[in-house]
Scaffold this active site. Structure first.
Site, PDB file in Angstrom:
ATOM      1  N   GLU A  47       1.727  -1.880   9.069  1.00 30.34           N
ATOM      2  CA  GLU A  47       1.091  -0.762   8.367  1.00 30.34           C
ATOM      3  C   GLU A  47       2.128   0.279   7.946  1.00 30.34           C
ATOM      4  O   GLU A  47       2.028   0.846   6.866  1.00 30.34           O
ATOM      5  CB  GLU A  47       0.006  -0.112   9.243  1.00 30.34           C
ATOM      6  N   TYR A 128      -4.508   7.577   7.733  1.00 31.62           N
ATOM      7  CA  TYR A 128      -4.698   6.201   7.286  1.00 31.62           C
ATOM      8  C   TYR A 128      -4.206   5.206   8.348  1.00 31.62           C
ATOM      9  O   TYR A 128      -4.932   4.280   8.738  1.00 31.62           O
ATOM     10  CB  TYR A 128      -3.956   5.937   5.952  1.00 31.62           C
ATOM     11  N   ASP A 146      -6.907   4.287   1.676  1.00 30.47           N
ATOM     12  CA  ASP A 146      -5.589   4.248   1.030  1.00 30.47           C
ATOM     13  C   ASP A 146      -5.811   4.209  -0.486  1.00 30.47           C
ATOM     14  O   ASP A 146      -6.943   4.324  -0.960  1.00 30.47           O
ATOM     15  CB  ASP A 146      -4.769   3.052   1.532  1.00 30.47           C
TER      16      ASP A 146
END
Ligand code: SF4
Length: 342
Positions: A47, A128, A146
């Site tokens: 991520e 996020y 996102d």
């Protein structure tokens, strides 16, 4: 200009939306390395790498990085130069430094932090990333928002406002929370992001292949190509840089950015012409464009020679450059130079 209409979507049936999206995702999702693991450390690394970097570019870095630093302890103990060399090319180097700071915090804990609030405390972990890791690794019910999700949702409801506005974002966040499949939040979040990445493309979305097209207001109104609205800052600034390539006995003259440098701390750079006024320049060899934040630089690279080693500079063996973090601009210059001198 789009009509300013309040968000209402009479065709948005939440259960059908979730079911159609899930079915499509299970059939069409890309086989990506971070989708083959349940290890929160690996999911977190992916991520962070995927922030501001394309999937195809991340894959080789992800695999190399995990081979070097397979867990939080290895990352916590990594020498900074090794860490930056493993990250070199991915850009936004504060991500690598924050990863290490976070790894050092994680190894002090009894286990990898599980919930959104604890993840959000880690350096470099924003809303996020905390939602993505909490939902994908631990099945916690947090919706992600996102760029891909913003685009899909703003089209689903034909959002008339600018997605850069906080009010519009809050509205789309509320929609994401409503749509989230609380039984399978990780799969739902990934499915929505995958839809944005592969079907609901920024330009010319592939609506014919879209599993949720019957729910999509933008498509029904024929405005999918005009959405989302987002005020882009133009890259209007221009600048020039003159870099010098000074070689001696298989070594290259470089300088290292200090640890407190605002950009690229610890990275090695080619000298700029103004840094070595006494250098004898033998002519320009290559030029290229390079963008830093909002400025596009025309970079001119010249071969040059310097008498004795100027203070603040170091001779580095050319064969060893792969083991130190070189800035992207220096790398580009050396690659282009190598091409033309072959
Ligand atoms: Fe995006 Fe088209 Fe699907 Fe609407 S129908 S969500 S615009 S791909």
């Amino acid at each position: 200009m789009l009509q300013q209409t309040p968000i209402k979507n009479p065709v948005l049936d939440v259960n059908t939306f979730r079911r159609s999206l899930r079915k499509w995702y299970r059939k069409h999702k890309r086989d990506l390395p971070w989708r083959r693991t349940e290890d929160p450390y690996r999911i977190w690394i992916s991520e962070i790498m995927l922030q501001q970097t394309r999937v195809a570019a991340v894959i080789p870095y992800y695999e190399r990085f995990l081979a070097l630093f397979p867990n939080a302890s290895a990352l916590a103990l990594a020498p900074e130069q090794e860490l930056l060399a493993a990250w070199a090319g991915l850009g936004y180097y504060s991500r690598a430094r924050n990863l290490q700071k976070a790894a050092r915090a994680i190894v002090e804990l009894p286990r990898f932090p599980k919930d959104y609030a604890a993840l959000r405390q880690l350096p470099g972990v924003g809303d996020y990333t905390a939602a993505a890791v909490a939902s994908i690794a631990f099945g916690a019910p947090h919706a992600v928002l996102d760029g891909n999700v913003l685009r899909v949702l703003s089209r689903i409801v034909a959002e008339p406002g600018d997605t850069k506005s906080q009010i519009v974002r809050a509205r789309l966040r509320a929609l994401a929370e409503t749509l989230l499949d609380r039984k399978r939040p990780g799969e739902f979040n990934q499915a929505l992001m995958e839809l944005g990445a592969t079907v609901c493309l920024p330009k010319q979305p592939l609506c014919g292949n879209c599993p949720v097209r019957q729910h999509c207001q933008a498509r029904q109104q024929g405005v999918e190509n005009q959405l989302p609205l987002n005020g882009q800052r133009p890259r209007s600034n221009r600048g020039e840089q003159h870099l010098l390539v000074i070689e001696k006995a298989g070594k290259l003259l470089l300088w290292q950015r200090p640890p407190d440098s605002r950009r690229l701390a610890g990275f090695w750079e080619l000298p700029e012409r103004e840094q070595i006024p006494g250098a004898i320049v033998s002519g320009e060899v290559v030029e290229f464009r390079h963008i830093i934040v909002n400025t596009t630089y025309l970079v001119r690279v010249c071969r040059a020679s310097a008498g004795s080693r100027p203070s603040g500079f170091h001779w580095l063996a050319k064969g060893n450059l792969g083991n130190v973090p070189l800035s992207t601009i220096a790398k580009k210059a050396l690659i282009l130079l190598a091409r033309i001198t072959k």
